[in-house]
Design a protein around this motif. Structure first.
Motif, PDB file in Angstrom:
ATOM      1  N   VAL A 162       3.605  31.079  41.147  1.00 45.05           N
ATOM      2  CA  VAL A 162       3.748  29.622  41.033  1.00 45.05           C
ATOM      3  C   VAL A 162       2.431  28.991  40.607  1.00 45.05           C
ATOM      4  O   VAL A 162       2.390  28.103  39.756  1.00 45.05           O
ATOM      5  CB  VAL A 162       4.229  29.017  42.369  1.00 45.05           C
ATOM      6  N   GLU A 163       1.331  29.472  41.174  1.00 52.65           N
ATOM      7  CA  GLU A 163       0.009  28.944  40.824  1.00 52.65           C
ATOM      8  C   GLU A 163      -0.336  29.254  39.370  1.00 52.65           C
ATOM      9  O   GLU A 163      -0.895  28.409  38.662  1.00 52.65           O
ATOM     10  CB  GLU A 163      -1.037  29.523  41.773  1.00 52.65           C
ATOM     11  N   ASN A 164      -0.020  30.478  38.922  1.00 51.38           N
ATOM     12  CA  ASN A 164      -0.273  30.835  37.520  1.00 51.38           C
ATOM     13  C   ASN A 164       0.478  29.911  36.569  1.00 51.38           C
ATOM     14  O   ASN A 164      -0.060  29.474  35.546  1.00 51.38           O
ATOM     15  CB  ASN A 164       0.146  32.288  37.262  1.00 51.38           C
ATOM     16  N   LEU A 165       1.733  29.628  36.899  1.00 52.78           N
ATOM     17  CA  LEU A 165       2.543  28.757  36.042  1.00 52.78           C
ATOM     18  C   LEU A 165       2.017  27.328  36.058  1.00 52.78           C
ATOM     19  O   LEU A 165       1.961  26.665  35.018  1.00 52.78           O
ATOM     20  CB  LEU A 165       4.002  28.800  36.506  1.00 52.78           C
ATOM     21  N   GLN A 166       1.633  26.853  37.216  1.00 49.21           N
ATOM     22  CA  GLN A 166       1.070  25.506  37.301  1.00 49.21           C
ATOM     23  C   GLN A 166      -0.205  25.405  36.460  1.00 49.21           C
ATOM     24  O   GLN A 166      -0.439  24.391  35.799  1.00 49.21           O
ATOM     25  CB  GLN A 166       0.786  25.146  38.759  1.00 49.21           C
ATOM     26  N   ALA A 167      -1.014  26.466  36.486  1.00 46.68           N
ATOM     27  CA  ALA A 167      -2.248  26.470  35.702  1.00 46.68           C
ATOM     28  C   ALA A 167      -1.954  26.419  34.204  1.00 46.68           C
ATOM     29  O   ALA A 167      -2.774  25.935  33.420  1.00 46.68           O
ATOM     30  CB  ALA A 167      -3.077  27.710  36.028  1.00 46.68           C
ATOM     31  N   GLN A 168      -0.783  26.921  33.806  1.00 48.70           N
ATOM     32  CA  GLN A 168      -0.387  26.901  32.394  1.00 48.70           C
ATOM     33  C   GLN A 168       0.518  25.708  32.078  1.00 48.70           C
ATOM     34  O   GLN A 168       1.124  25.646  31.014  1.00 48.70           O
ATOM     35  CB  GLN A 168       0.331  28.209  32.038  1.00 48.70           C
TER      36      GLN A 168
END
Length: 263
Positions: A162-168
């Protein structure tokens, strides 16, 4: 004297037992606190459905394997003037590039369903990013648009995903209604299962390769509309602005658009 010695032994044994019990209790308490602390860590929950009073919902299709039914599904959607969201695996994109272009050309969302359909929670953060980026690149090369929606294979996720997607600047999207069409229920069973769970802001999961989904789709669209619902792509269902997800995965806009952590 002998009685006194035995009494002391007993006292020593009792004291030892009390001490051991205290130590065990302390360890148990410490472990419980650790577990509670772990359980109390902020959980990053994807979007399962959207907080809205409007009778609106989204239909989505996951495409990872075959392609025999995609054209029929698209024709049905055209017939009813319905736009949906297709989550595509990069391997599917590579195998069926013309279908990818057609999905986009007919006005449907294209979401990212990973590159190789792995269990994302079992991957490292860098491996997760590679899966996301590889699929985004393949879709963008064919359509000119980079996906902003991601659905994890098998519905499996963890905080780092979820954090990776938010960062992108991407949304991690699940579903609150699973049609279970992949189990090959009848068209009527698919429609019944979906409509019984339908609520404002629902995201419905279907598959492009399930046996009875083409037969079920027109009946499903008609049943949803009969309930007074409008069907939109997920990109149109998700409101713009800062949000958080509650423990059920309901996407809620924050007051004054001030970001709040997911729970």
């Amino acid at each position: 004297m002998k009685v006194l010695i035995l009494t002391r032994k007993r006292l020593l044994i009792m004291l030892a037992c009390v001490l051991i019990a205290a130590i065990c209790a302390g360890v148990a308490s410490y472990s419980a606190q650790n577990v509670a602390a772990t359980m109390g860590e902020t959980r990053k929950i994807p979007i399962y459905y959207v907080d809205t009073q409007e009778k609106v919902c989204a239909i989505s299709f996951d495409a990872a394997w075959g392609n025999e039914q995609t054209e029929e599904l698209l024709d049905t959607l055209d017939k009813y003037n319905v736009k949906t969201t297709f989550f595509l695996v990069r391997q599917w994109v590579d195998n069926f590039p013309e279908s990818v272009k057609e999905i986009a050309g007919r006005g449907h969302d294209i979401g990212n369903h990973s590159a190789t359909h792995p269990h994302m929670a079992q991957l490292s953060a860098s491996e997760q990013c590679q899966e996301i980026e590889d699929c985004n690149k393949a879709v963008e090369e064919l359509t000119g648009c980079c996906p902003t929606l991601f659905r994890a294979p098998y519905g499996e996720y963890d905080n780092k995903l979820v954090e990776n997607l938010q960062a992108q600047h991407m949304y991690c999207v699940q579903w609150n209604i699973d049609s279970l069409d992949w189990k090959d229920p009848s068209a009527e069973e698919i429609v019944s299962r979906v409509t019984k769970k339908l609520c404002p802001g629902s995201i419905i999961l279907l598959h492009n390769g399930a046996k009875n989904t083409p037969e079920a789709l027109p009946k499903l669209i008609e049943a949803i509309r009969a309930e007074g619902y409008k069907i939109v792509p997920i990109s149109k269902l998700i409101p713009a602005g800062a949000y958080y997800t509650d423990h059920e995965g309901k996407m809620i806009l924050t007051e004054n658009n001030t970001a709040a952590p997911t729970e």
